[in-house]
Scaffold this active site. Structure first.
Site, PDB file in Angstrom:
ATOM      1  CG  ASP A   1      -9.663   0.224   4.727  1.00 44.16           C
ATOM      2  OD1 ASP A   1      -9.346  -0.310   3.653  1.00 44.16           O
ATOM      3  OD2 ASP A   1      -9.037   0.057   5.789  1.00 44.16           O
TER       4      ASP A   1
ATOM      5  CE  LYS B   1      -3.905  -2.367   2.096  1.00 43.11           C
ATOM      6  NZ  LYS B   1      -4.711  -2.702   3.277  1.00 43.11           N
TER       7      LYS B   1
ATOM      8  CD  GLN C   1      -3.678  -4.249   6.419  1.00 43.86           C
ATOM      9  OE1 GLN C   1      -3.796  -3.224   5.757  1.00 43.86           O
ATOM     10  NE2 GLN C   1      -4.037  -5.430   5.950  1.00 43.86           N
TER      11      GLN C   1
HETATM   12  N1  GUN Z   1      -6.999  -6.545   5.987  1.00 42.11           N
HETATM   13  C1  GUN Z   1      -7.275  -7.305   4.893  1.00 42.11           C
HETATM   14  N2  GUN Z   1      -7.805  -6.545   3.931  1.00 42.11           N
HETATM   15  C2  GUN Z   1      -7.871  -5.284   4.403  1.00 42.11           C
HETATM   16  C3  GUN Z   1      -8.324  -4.049   3.852  1.00 42.11           C
HETATM   17  O1  GUN Z   1      -8.794  -3.939   2.722  1.00 42.11           O
HETATM   18  N3  GUN Z   1      -8.202  -2.966   4.671  1.00 42.11           N
HETATM   19  C4  GUN Z   1      -7.715  -3.054   5.924  1.00 42.11           C
HETATM   20  N4  GUN Z   1      -7.663  -1.948   6.658  1.00 42.11           N
HETATM   21  N5  GUN Z   1      -7.296  -4.182   6.465  1.00 42.11           N
HETATM   22  C5  GUN Z   1      -7.372  -5.284   5.702  1.00 42.11           C
END
Ligand code: GUN
Length: 283
Positions: free
Chosen positions: A121, A54, A98
């Site tokens: 998100d 990311k 996350q």
């Molecule tokens: N953990 C697995 N996928 C995601 C996501 O799309 N966003 C976040 N914040 N955590 C995750």
């Protein structure tokens, strides 16, 4: 004829080049670029690899990005006050915490605390609610990426039967809503669904988001279907999806690979959301 592969990697590359250009234009207009802050608690290897991707994506398109790492032992209160700080920091446009979080932290409290405008998100219940009633919202990244992939193949979703396997808040439920907004007829199936194959065999679009390796077998797929594999599973140290790829690619019309499919598109959607959040905050 084997299925056409919808490459999330290729599509991501193209979209990220476009984002890069937009960032240059925004910088010329505002003297500022979007800033994404990713918060990682603990040191789960999968989470580290996701947040690294990311951050790398954000830097590539010219965003400011910051990774804030906190130990597994951080208290809920400390994490919430970090979110307050980021909410109040005008230089921060997007906040992503996350998941998963350690058990002693209430994930709902954390999601609820993120400022709506910075919830890149799309997990905040108000964003989710806005999506459900058709108001402007930041969209959850994986489902948004799925729609982008289907459209990139020149396919018209309207009127198609879409069957989703998995009902999670992160993928299954919002994917259903986005597909319905595209005028698909949507069925959500899950672990308690009776005779799952009777549903999946009707799917023009089949979204597999169960989290079980090769769970969707060839006998469950309609010839010519668009098969979207959201799964990320490790089998004998190798990544594989929720779809039994080789045999299904012989009968499907379109298929997304793992790796290189939905994964990169999730990150690309996050970058799009961060840019959208930045623009909204500048208005
Ligand atoms: N953990 C697995 N996928 C995601 C996501 O799309 N966003 C976040 N914040 N955590 C995750």
């Amino acid at each position: 004829m084997p299925a056409t592969v919808i490459s999330g990697r290729k599509l991501s590359k193209q979209i990220r080049e476009e984002l890069k250009e937009k960032v240059v234009q925004l910088n010329a207009k505002y003297g500022d670029v979007p800033k994404l802050v990713v918060v990682l608690v603990g040191d789960d290897p999968a989470s580290i690899s996701y947040v690294t991707a990311k951050e790398k994506g954000a830097k590539y398109v010219g965003f400011d990005s910051e990774l804030i790492r906190k130990p597994e032992s951080i208290s809920e209160e400390e994490l919430l006050s970090l979110i307050d700080e980021l909410n109040n920091d005008e230089s921060v446009n997007g906040i992503l915490v996350q998941l998963p979080l350690p058990k002693h932290i209430d994930v709902d409290k954390v999601i609820d605390r993120i400022a709506l405008a910075k919830d890149v998100d799309g997990f905040h219940p108000e964003n989710v609610g806005n999506l459900h009633v058709g108001r402007p919202a930041l969209l959850p990244c994986t489902p948004k990426g799925i729609i982008t992939m289907i459209k990139s193949a020149g396919l018209n979703i309207s009127g198609m039967n879409a069957v989703i396997v998995g009902r999670s808040n992160l993928v299954g439920k919002p994917a259903a809503m986005l597909l319905m907004n595209e005028n698909a007829t949507v069925t959500i199936t899950h672990s308690r669904t009776k005779d799952l194959a009777s549903h999946t065999k009707n799917a023009d679009i089949l979204v597999a988001a169960i989290g079980r390796a090769k769970f969707i077998t060839a006998d469950m797929v309609k010839p010519g279907a668009i098969v979207i594999d959201v799964g990320v599973n490790k089998v004998d140290g190798k990544l594989c999806g929720d779809v039994d790829y080789e045999p299904i690619s012989e009968i499907a019309g379109f298929i997304t690979p793992v790796p290189g499919g939905v994964g990169p598109m999730t990150i690309t959607s996050l970058l799009e959301n961060t840019l959208e959040a930045f623009i909204n905050q500048k208005k």
